[in-house]
Each structure stands twice: as C-alpha cells, then as structure tokens.
Design an enzyme around this catalytic site. Structure first.
Site, PDB file in Angstrom:
ATOM      1  CG  ASP A  48      -5.962   6.578  -1.419  1.00 49.79           C
ATOM      2  OD1 ASP A  48      -5.243   7.334  -1.729  1.00 49.79           O
ATOM      3  OD2 ASP A  48      -5.408   5.614  -0.783  1.00 49.79           O
ATOM      4  CD  GLU A 105       0.797   3.451  -1.519  1.00 50.71           C
ATOM      5  OE1 GLU A 105       1.120   3.949  -0.394  1.00 50.71           O
ATOM      6  OE2 GLU A 105       0.190   4.422  -2.174  1.00 50.71           O
TER       7      GLU A 105
HETATM    8  C1  FRU Z   1      -2.483   5.646  -1.250  1.00 50.21           C
HETATM    9  C2  FRU Z   1      -2.493   5.452   0.434  1.00 50.21           C
HETATM   10  C3  FRU Z   1      -2.946   4.210   0.686  1.00 50.21           C
HETATM   11  C4  FRU Z   1      -3.242   4.358   2.247  1.00 50.21           C
HETATM   12  C5  FRU Z   1      -3.769   5.730   2.278  1.00 50.21           C
HETATM   13  C6  FRU Z   1      -3.664   6.373   3.556  1.00 50.21           C
HETATM   14  O1  FRU Z   1      -2.697   7.085  -1.645  1.00 50.21           O
HETATM   15  O2  FRU Z   1      -0.837   5.520   0.936  1.00 50.21           O
HETATM   16  O3  FRU Z   1      -1.833   2.956   0.511  1.00 50.21           O
HETATM   17  O4  FRU Z   1      -4.290   3.443   2.548  1.00 50.21           O
HETATM   18  O5  FRU Z   1      -3.164   6.415   1.177  1.00 50.21           O
HETATM   19  O6  FRU Z   1      -4.215   7.890   3.556  1.00 50.21           O
END
Ligand code: FRU
Length: 494
Positions: free
Chosen positions: A50, A235
C-alpha cells in the site's frame, strides 16, 4: 551483491540496446528487470504494497509505502519513502519508519499539524505527524486478538527523519483483531469548531475517532453494518469532501476490501453521503467500485495539497492480494497506479466517482502519431492511446508472439481481456477477462500502457479498469477491430 546488481543491469541494458537498435522497441534490459515500468513508481528492490502517508509539503509530494526491503514477498513492514515534484519523477529517500518492539509498521496517513495541536513542534515550525498501525507479531503468534494499535511519529525536517512518539500507542487495541489503517484529516463541525478525525478499518466496518491533538482519541461512530460489500476484511479507508455537480457538498468514503472485489481478491468500494459531527451516513444502499480492474488496491489521497489546486489526488497499489507475491518480476515486486484526480459526476440521476489521470501525465508525451488505418505499430512499450469510440467497440493490442489484450464494450459491458496476454500461469485467476457494467454511453477511451500494466479510462475516468500484464515481448501493434476512430498514440517518456 545488492550493489553489484544495478551496475550489471546498466551494463547489460547498454549491450542489449546496442545490438538491437534497428528494432522499434526492446525491453529495457534482459537481467531480471524485464517488467520494470517506465513511469510507474516501483521500489528499487524488495517488496512493496500500500501507499502510505501521502502528503504534499513545500513543493514536494511525499509517497511512503509498505515496504519490506529484504525480500520480494511480504514481511516485516517498514515505511519506504520517495518524493517527487511532479508526481512522475520519484527520488528514493531512506526508510522513514522501521519495525520496533511494538511491532511492524502497517498502513496509515500523514498530516501537517499547522497549529501544533500535538505540541510536538512549534507554531513557527509545525510538525508533520504520521499516524500508522503497529502490528505486533509476537502478540498475534501468542493467540491474542490485541495485536493492532494506532501510533504516531513526527518529523521536523520535511519528512526526512521521523521520531516515534514516546507515549505510543495513542489508540490501543480493544480486543478486535482487524483494527488498522488510520487516515486522518482536519474536519469542521457543524458548530464551526475543528477537530482531527481518524477513519479506521475495523473488521468489516469503519470506525471514526476524533481528537483535538492527534494524541487523545475519542470514539465517535461506526459505519458499515448491512451496507456495501462484505466479502472480506475492510482496509485502508479514506474520507473525502467533494462539491457535487449540483453544488452541494458530499462526502465520499473509500473502503478497500480483501477479498470480495468484483474480480475476485482485492478492490476498492466507495460510499457517497454526508459526514456530520463524526457520523457518516450513506445516501443509498448501492455498491460502487472505484476501479473495476483486478489491480488497483488500497488507494488513498494526498493531504495538504495547495488549495488553489482544488484537486483530490489518489494513488493505488497496482496489484491484488490474490497473486501479488507470485507475479514474475524478479528483483522487486509491485508498482503504484498512475496518480488519479478524483471528482463526482452524475449519470441517470446517480452520483458516481470519476478517477481521471492527473493532468501531469500529459507532460510524459514525447512523440505523437495520429492513426487513420485500422492497424498501427505501437512506438514504445510505454504509451498512451486515445480514441473516440462508439457504443460498441473493440481495440486489440498484440505483440510478435501473437499474445494479445482486448479492450471492448459490448452489451453494456466494458472489458479488458488479458486471458492471452503472456505470462499468467503463476496463479489460476490471473489469465482472465474483466468486465464492468456501463449503462451510459462510452465516447472516449484513454489507455496507459507500461512494461507490465494497462490502465483504461473510459470517458476520462467515468469507468476505469486497471490490470497487470506480463507479455513475453512488448506490445507493438494496436488494431481497431470495431467502433473506434481518431486514434492518437503517444510514446511516453520520463
Ligand atoms: C492492505 C493491508 C493493510 C495493512 C497492510 C500491511 O493491503 O493489508 O490493511 O495495513 O496491508 O502490509
């Protein structure tokens, strides 16, 4: 070894260019960088997911990102860091935040605390404050549910170095296992007072918290029960104000969901409604997707953009948790999408979110070709194709090996078909066709191609499909099969 590899890469690519100079397009090199995009951001090596902490400050766009430098699969998460003056040319900076005894550094956001409400800087020199999730692997392995909490860090030197707040976490876990990805913004209440609002993903819901100082957080409300898609965990939310076409103010709540997207795996849904005094209310029950492709996830927007720019700019992670860790890039994994400018538009009485390429993309255009015949050579593996289309159309990209991608609209469905587009056997769901319903007229398409992706914008972003592609050789032909005219092709160069 880490340092020898880029050197070899350059040497090999020089040799490769040297001996193939009569050919119109070649991959940048043949040493494991085959699918490295020309104009999309990628980490130099290692794993990325992300985008995080997007903030603009003093002429610099900051891009932090979920980063594991030691492997090309997900691992202990850091915040990698890059900056850009134009959203296109990125300079890599040292890692901003690394894991510590409280856990890995998961996704989050950053704000400029211009009134020094946190007391972490001064009014004269206000702090940048990053708000992120700690993920405590030790607690998770021990069977506890309380392994995610929200924490802050601050920077007094334009994001170059960060100090974690001594009193972390600022929002401890409350016995809930998925409790993450804080996106914070300054919001004005109906009585005119202002507060910080944190939008947080909690299981398959969103919770809103408020704070006067980014340190003390109070629960305000929860949104999501019985509304929207719930095929997976929610998320990376974002809460955004917009002026709708009729002049009224609307709020958009972006929510990424994994799995449960329209093309399997991850995707981003959004809700349109009101946000008042800590409570979000959706206007209707409709499920809306920001991008109908399989590969645009966890997108969030930049904070602190100059007011006169009047833009909401988002960047997404161009992959899908279904196969992100299996894609055939060798030295790094994952790219971001191109930056997109968000706005609301209305169609048949329904408000929808438009995601258009930012205007900066036009500065990448180097050579242009206007095509009148139905078949044309593609001048570069990084190109933009624009065409006027009629209600039903089909445009095909292909390469010397007969691999192809089909972009079309038929029977009210816009599709990108990558089922015969090269490497795809690393995951059973990769080689497929992806369709999206479009009940209104398609008039124009813009297609951005890079070494390993396609981004389709219909009517400049009224509908988008983003998909990774791993062709064995570059696309070098575009064919109009039906319904497209006035084709223009631009070679894109950084
Ligand atoms: C989304 C996610 C988020 C988390 C991150 C961990 O892709 O699962 O929810 O903070 O990636 O790398």
């Amino acid at each position: 070894m880490k340092f020898i590899k880029p050197f070899l890469t350059v040497l090999l690519s020089l040799a490769f260019f040297g001996c193939t100079k009569n050919e119109p397009i070649v991959f940048k090199d043949s040493s494991g960088e085959k699918y490295r995009p020309e104009y999309h951001f990628t980490p130099i090596t290692g794993w990325m997911n992300d985008p995080n902490g997007l903030i603009y400050l003093d002429g610099e766009y900051h891009l932090f990102y979920q980063f594991y430098p030691d492997s090309t699969v997900w691992g202990p998460m850091h915040w990698g860091h890059a900056i850009s003056k134009d959203l296109l040319h990125w300079e890599n900076l040292p890692i901003a935040l690394a894991p510590d005894s409280l856990g890995y550094i998961f996704s989050g956001s950053a704000v400029l605390d211009s009134e020094n409400s946190s007391g972490l800087g001064t009014i004269a020199n206000p702090p940048l404050v990053a708000i992120f999730t700690y993920h405590d692997m030790v607690a998770e392995r021990s069977g506890s549910l309380e392994y995610q909490s929200q924490a802050i860090a601050y920077s007094m030197d334009k994001g170059r170095t960060w100090t974690k707040y001594a009193g972390n976490p600022v929002l401890p876990n409350q016995g809930i296992k998925d409790f993450r990805d804080p996106k914070v913004r300054r919001v004005t209440n109906t009585d005119g007072t202002q507060q910080w609002v944190m939008t947080l993903a909690v299981l398959d819901r969103i919770q809103f918290y408020s704070s006067p100082n980014l340190i003390d957080w109070t629960f305000e409300s929860e949104f999501g029960l019985g509304i929207g898609a719930h095929g997976g965990v929610w998320e990376c939310p974002d809460l955004l104000p917009f002026t709708s076409p009729d002049g009224s103010q609307k709020w958009v709540l972006l929510v990424s969901i994994n799995p449960g997207g329209p093309q399997k795996g991850s995707a981003t849904q959004y809700f349109i409604g009101e946000f008042k005094d800590g409570v979000f209310t959706a206007d209707d029950q409709m499920i809306r997707w920001m991008d109908y492709g399989p590969d645009n996830y966890a997108g969030v927007t930049w904070s602190n953009l100059p007011i006169d720019q009047d833009q909401t700019v988002l960047i997404g992670w161009m992959s899908n948790w279904l196969y992100a860790q299996d894609v055939p890039t060798e030295t790094w994994r994952s790219a971001t999408t191109i930056p997109r400018s968000l706005s609301l538009f209305e169609v048949n009485g329904t408000l929808l979110l438009k995601t258009s390429p930012v205007k900066e993309m036009e500065s990448l255009r180097s050579k242009s070709y206007s095509i009148s015949s139905s078949e044309s050579a593609l001048p570069s593996q990084s190109s933009e194709i624009i065409a006027d289309v009629s209600e039903n159309f089909a445009i095909q990209l292909s390469n010397d090996l007969g691999e192809q991608v089909l972009i079309s609209k038929e029977n009210g469905l816009v599709s990108v078909d990558r089922s015969r587009a090269g490497s795809g056997n690393f995951h059973p769901d990769f080689a497929a066709s992806f369709s999206a319903p479009m009940s209104w007229e398609a008039e124009k398409v813009r297609v951005f191609l890079d070494a390993s992706s396609i981004e389709l914008f219909v009517n400049d972003g009224e509908l988008t499909i983003t998909a990774l592609l791993f062709p064995s050789k570059p696309w070098n032909k575009v064919s109009i099969l039906s319904g497209a005219t006035d084709l223009e092709i631009f070679a894109l160069e950084k």
